[in-house]
Design a protein around this motif. Structure first.
Motif, PDB file in Angstrom:
ATOM      1  N   SER A 120      43.037  27.506  29.837  1.00 42.65           N
ATOM      2  CA  SER A 120      43.031  26.153  30.532  1.00 42.65           C
ATOM      3  C   SER A 120      42.548  25.284  31.417  1.00 42.65           C
ATOM      4  O   SER A 120      43.775  25.472  31.963  1.00 42.65           O
ATOM      5  N   MET A 121      41.186  25.255  31.898  1.00 42.81           N
ATOM      6  CA  MET A 121      41.278  24.110  33.470  1.00 42.81           C
ATOM      7  C   MET A 121      41.859  22.825  33.535  1.00 42.81           C
ATOM      8  O   MET A 121      41.595  22.293  32.517  1.00 42.81           O
ATOM      9  N   GLU A 122      41.532  22.893  34.753  1.00 41.63           N
ATOM     10  CA  GLU A 122      41.411  21.108  34.516  1.00 41.63           C
ATOM     11  C   GLU A 122      40.328  20.426  34.386  1.00 41.63           C
ATOM     12  O   GLU A 122      39.382  20.834  33.260  1.00 41.63           O
TER      13      GLU A 122
ATOM     14  N   THR B 146      37.348  24.694  29.185  1.00 44.09           N
ATOM     15  CA  THR B 146      38.195  26.552  29.657  1.00 44.09           C
ATOM     16  C   THR B 146      37.421  27.637  29.680  1.00 44.09           C
ATOM     17  O   THR B 146      35.926  27.470  30.223  1.00 44.09           O
ATOM     18  N   ILE B 147      38.217  29.015  29.840  1.00 38.65           N
ATOM     19  CA  ILE B 147      37.872  29.854  30.524  1.00 38.65           C
ATOM     20  C   ILE B 147      37.830  31.491  30.135  1.00 38.65           C
ATOM     21  O   ILE B 147      39.253  30.586  29.562  1.00 38.65           O
ATOM     22  N   GLN B 148      37.374  32.127  29.717  1.00 42.56           N
ATOM     23  CA  GLN B 148      38.016  33.254  29.114  1.00 42.56           C
ATOM     24  C   GLN B 148      37.944  34.561  29.685  1.00 42.56           C
ATOM     25  O   GLN B 148      37.189  34.747  31.067  1.00 42.56           O
ATOM     26  N   LEU B 149      39.262  34.961  29.787  1.00 45.45           N
ATOM     27  CA  LEU B 149      39.839  36.449  30.515  1.00 45.45           C
ATOM     28  C   LEU B 149      40.024  37.417  30.185  1.00 45.45           C
ATOM     29  O   LEU B 149      41.160  37.046  28.982  1.00 45.45           O
TER      30      LEU B 149
ATOM     31  N   THR C 247      46.603  38.547  37.249  1.00 40.96           N
ATOM     32  CA  THR C 247      47.615  37.666  37.087  1.00 40.96           C
ATOM     33  C   THR C 247      47.884  36.157  37.735  1.00 40.96           C
ATOM     34  O   THR C 247      48.421  35.778  36.951  1.00 40.96           O
ATOM     35  N   GLU C 248      47.040  35.376  38.982  1.00 36.54           N
ATOM     36  CA  GLU C 248      47.648  34.370  38.997  1.00 36.54           C
ATOM     37  C   GLU C 248      46.570  33.363  38.723  1.00 36.54           C
ATOM     38  O   GLU C 248      47.223  32.680  38.323  1.00 36.54           O
ATOM     39  N   LEU C 249      45.761  34.235  37.924  1.00 40.74           N
ATOM     40  CA  LEU C 249      45.076  33.355  37.183  1.00 40.74           C
ATOM     41  C   LEU C 249      45.368  32.126  35.766  1.00 40.74           C
ATOM     42  O   LEU C 249      45.615  31.300  35.299  1.00 40.74           O
TER      43      LEU C 249
END
Length: 94
Positions: free
Chosen positions: A36-38, A42-45, A63-65
């Protein structure tokens, strides 16, 4: 320790990888992580679900994401290893 932060990013619908292509890019079975972004987006990893078992290299970028946009890291504290795929915009899987 050598780091190989391989992250493939797709935004356009016409560039969206199918499952077979995603498996080739991450080197095995795909695990999808929704971040969940701002502002409610959303993005999918996509990562290799068996990356730790295969002793794949640590991926600090992926990992940081996950650490930034998800409160738990895959339900535990393991890092993301191996190549990762970021799907955003029209490239996200349904």
């Amino acid at each position: 320790m050598k780091y190989s932060p391989i992250v493939h990013t797709f935004v356009k619908a016409e560039d969206k990888p199918d499952l077979k292509t995603a498996q080739e890019l991450v080197g095995g079975n795909v695990e999808l992580i929704v971040l969940s972004m701002e502002y409610g987006s959303t993005i999918q990893l996509l990562v290799n679900e068996e990356g730790l078992l295969k002793n794949m290299e640590y991926n600090p970028v992926a990992t940081e994401l996950v650490l930034k946009y998800r409160s738990t890291l895959l339900g535990h504290t393991s890092p993301i290893v191996g190549p990762a795929i970021v799907l955003s915009g029209k490239a996200r899987w349904d």
